[in-house]
Design an enzyme around this catalytic site. Structure first.
Site, short mmCIF file in Angstrom:
data_model
loop_
_atom_site.label_atom_id
_atom_site.label_comp_id
_atom_site.label_asym_id
_atom_site.label_seq_id
_atom_site.Cartn_x
_atom_site.Cartn_y
_atom_site.Cartn_z
N LYS A 68 2.30 -3.21 6.16
CA LYS A 68 2.54 -3.12 4.72
C LYS A 68 3.99 -2.71 4.44
CE LYS A 68 -1.50 -4.06 2.71
NZ LYS A 68 -1.69 -5.29 1.93
N TYR A 108 -1.62 -0.84 10.15
CA TYR A 108 -1.68 -1.29 8.75
C TYR A 108 -0.43 -0.81 7.99
CZ TYR A 108 -3.60 -1.23 3.90
OH TYR A 108 -3.82 -1.40 2.56
N SER A 159 0.85 -1.19 0.00
CA SER A 159 0.00 0.00 0.00
C SER A 159 0.88 1.23 0.00
CB SER A 159 -0.88 0.01 1.25
OG SER A 159 -1.49 1.28 1.40
N1 LIG Z 1 -8.52 -0.24 -1.97
C1 LIG Z 1 -7.47 0.53 -1.75
O1 LIG Z 1 -7.55 1.75 -1.82
C2 LIG Z 1 -6.14 -0.10 -1.40
C3 LIG Z 1 -5.04 0.77 -1.28
C4 LIG Z 1 -3.81 0.23 -0.95
C5 LIG Z 1 -3.66 -1.13 -0.76
N2 LIG Z 1 -4.74 -1.94 -0.87
C6 LIG Z 1 -4.52 -3.36 -0.64
O2 LIG Z 1 -5.02 -4.09 -1.75
C7 LIG Z 1 -5.48 -5.37 -1.30
C8 LIG Z 1 -6.92 -5.57 -1.76
O3 LIG Z 1 -7.70 -4.52 -1.24
P1 LIG Z 1 -9.22 -4.29 -1.64
O4 LIG Z 1 -9.44 -2.83 -1.61
O5 LIG Z 1 -9.58 -5.08 -2.83
O6 LIG Z 1 -9.92 -4.90 -0.34
P2 LIG Z 1 -11.34 -5.61 -0.16
O7 LIG Z 1 -12.31 -5.15 -1.20
O8 LIG Z 1 -11.68 -5.44 1.27
O9 LIG Z 1 -10.98 -7.15 -0.46
C9 LIG Z 1 -10.14 -7.85 0.41
C10 LIG Z 1 -10.05 -9.27 -0.07
O10 LIG Z 1 -9.24 -10.02 0.87
C11 LIG Z 1 -9.97 -11.15 1.30
N3 LIG Z 1 -9.64 -11.49 2.68
C12 LIG Z 1 -9.75 -10.69 3.76
N4 LIG Z 1 -9.38 -11.34 4.87
C13 LIG Z 1 -9.02 -12.58 4.47
C14 LIG Z 1 -8.56 -13.74 5.16
N5 LIG Z 1 -8.40 -13.77 6.49
N6 LIG Z 1 -8.30 -14.86 4.44
C15 LIG Z 1 -8.48 -14.89 3.10
N7 LIG Z 1 -8.91 -13.81 2.40
C16 LIG Z 1 -9.18 -12.68 3.08
C17 LIG Z 1 -11.44 -10.74 1.14
O11 LIG Z 1 -12.29 -11.85 0.93
P3 LIG Z 1 -13.19 -12.56 2.08
O12 LIG Z 1 -13.83 -11.49 2.88
O13 LIG Z 1 -14.13 -13.38 1.25
O14 LIG Z 1 -12.22 -13.38 2.85
C18 LIG Z 1 -11.38 -9.95 -0.16
O15 LIG Z 1 -11.42 -10.83 -1.26
C19 LIG Z 1 -5.30 -5.39 0.21
O16 LIG Z 1 -4.10 -6.00 0.55
C20 LIG Z 1 -5.26 -3.91 0.56
O17 LIG Z 1 -4.57 -3.69 1.76
C21 LIG Z 1 -5.98 -1.46 -1.18
#
Ligand SMILES: NC(=O)c1ccc[n+]([C@@H]2O[C@H](COP(=O)([O-])OP(=O)(O)OC[C@H]3O[C@@H](n4cnc5c(N)ncnc54)[C@H](OP(=O)(O)O)[C@@H]3O)[C@@H](O)[C@H]2O)c1
Length: 285
Positions: A180, A176, A163
């Site tokens: 990260k 977090y 991130s």
């Molecule tokens: N969105 C942003 O702005 C952003 C920015 C920087 C970094 N990121 C990073 O990008 C990645 C994806 O983010 P996102 O925005 O797509 O998040 P999201 O929409 O909340 O999706 C998170 C995913 O991780 C899975 N997950 C969560 N806990 C889990 C566990 N214990 N075991 C297995 N799977 C798990 C969830 O599925 P289930 O609930 O079905 O398990 C879901 O598929 C993350 O690492 C996040 O930190 C996101």
């Protein structure tokens, strides 16, 4: 080879062919956190680039929906429901993956998230541990379980989704950001460790991506403007699909001389956090 032996750029491109640069034919990719958000889009995109894709997350229903979309588009998808923070579930899931696929070529460690927002002095050790388990330890776990086959075969690409919070200060999610940032450290050390074995390890640091995790910002028009268009040099919130191109590139032969890279994917926002955004992120008493 002398300079005169070097093929002209056009000939070199033709010799390699764009498909052999970016295509993922015959490769198996695992994407964690593939039930929604960024991971779902990455899984669909890697399948469109002709990889067979294994989808991992806790929600069997969410995984099935993404797998159905991949299959309807002519791709191959294997959903494996698992809580990656649980060591024995992760071990079972990886065993199933290895039995069903015969080995993994691409591992996208995408599952993660901040889980909660709190002032540093209010963060309890239990919460800190949960965030580190999800964003760091579970990555270590699955990378060990699936990576040893890559090392044995002498080829593979691991892509860690970190991130922009790992690269800059962020109020109220220090847990977090620290996890990260540790993931970036792991990325670089592992890149050095596994380079002699032909396995590349890189990280992507997304900025503001429009997914469920950010609904608190995107649902409110004023906050959406302040965190998106007004704060990001390239403007606005990015759709999850904006993470796909860099992921396919890191998965493919096109990046075969790239390892240990940390790539901000944030519309330029890591250049600095403007004061008005800092104000928007401040706690609402
Ligand atoms: N969105 C942003 O702005 C952003 C920015 C920087 C970094 N990121 C990073 O990008 C990645 C994806 O983010 P996102 O925005 O797509 O998040 P999201 O929409 O909340 O999706 C998170 C995913 O991780 C899975 N997950 C969560 N806990 C889990 C566990 N214990 N075991 C297995 N799977 C798990 C969830 O599925 P289930 O609930 O079905 O398990 C879901 O598929 C993350 O690492 C996040 O930190 C996101």
């Amino acid at each position: 080879m002398t300079l005169t032996d070097t093929p002209a750029p056009r000939e070199a491109a033709a010799e390699l062919g764009i498909n052999s640069l970016f295509g993922l034919h015959g490769r198996t990719a695992v994407v964690t956190g593939a039930s929604r958000g960024i991971g779902a889009v990455l899984a669909e995109g890697l399948a469109a680039a002709h990889a067979s894709v294994v989808l991992i997350a806790r929600s069997a229903q969410g995984l099935e929906q993404v797998a159905d979309r991949i299959r309807s588009a002519g791709g191959t998808a294997l959903p494996v429901a698992c809580d990656l923070t649980d060591r024995s579930q992760a071990a079972h899931a990886c065993q199933e993956v290895l039995e069903r696929t015969g080995g993994v070529d691409i591992l996208v460690n995408n599952a993660g998230g901040p889980l909660f927002q709190a002032k540093f002095l209010d963060v309890r050790e239990e919460g800190w541990d949960k965030v580190f388990n999800l964003n760091l330890t579970s990555v270590v776990r699955i990378t060990q379980l699936l990576g040893h086959g890559m090392v044995e075969r002498g080829t593979g690409s691991v892509i860690n989704i970190s991130s922009i919070g790992a690269l800059q200060e962020w109020p109220e999610i220090s847990h977090y950001c620290a996890a990260k940032a540790a993931l970036l450290s792991l990325t670089r050390s592992l890149a050095a460790d596994w380079a002699p074995h032909g396995v590349r390890v890189n990280a992507i640091c997304p900025g503001w991506i429009d997914t469920d995790v950010n609904r608190a910002y995107t649902a409110d028009p004023a906050r959406r403007r302040a965190t998106g268009a007004a704060a990001v040099p390239l403007g606005g919130w990015a759709p999850p699909g904006d993470v796909l191109g860099t992921t396919v590139w890191l998965a493919s032969n096109a990046s075969r001389f790239v390892t240990g890279a940390v790539i901000p994917l944030d519309g330029g926002s890591s250049v600095g956090m403007p004061a008005h955004l800092r104000a928007q992120l401040a706690p609402t008493a």
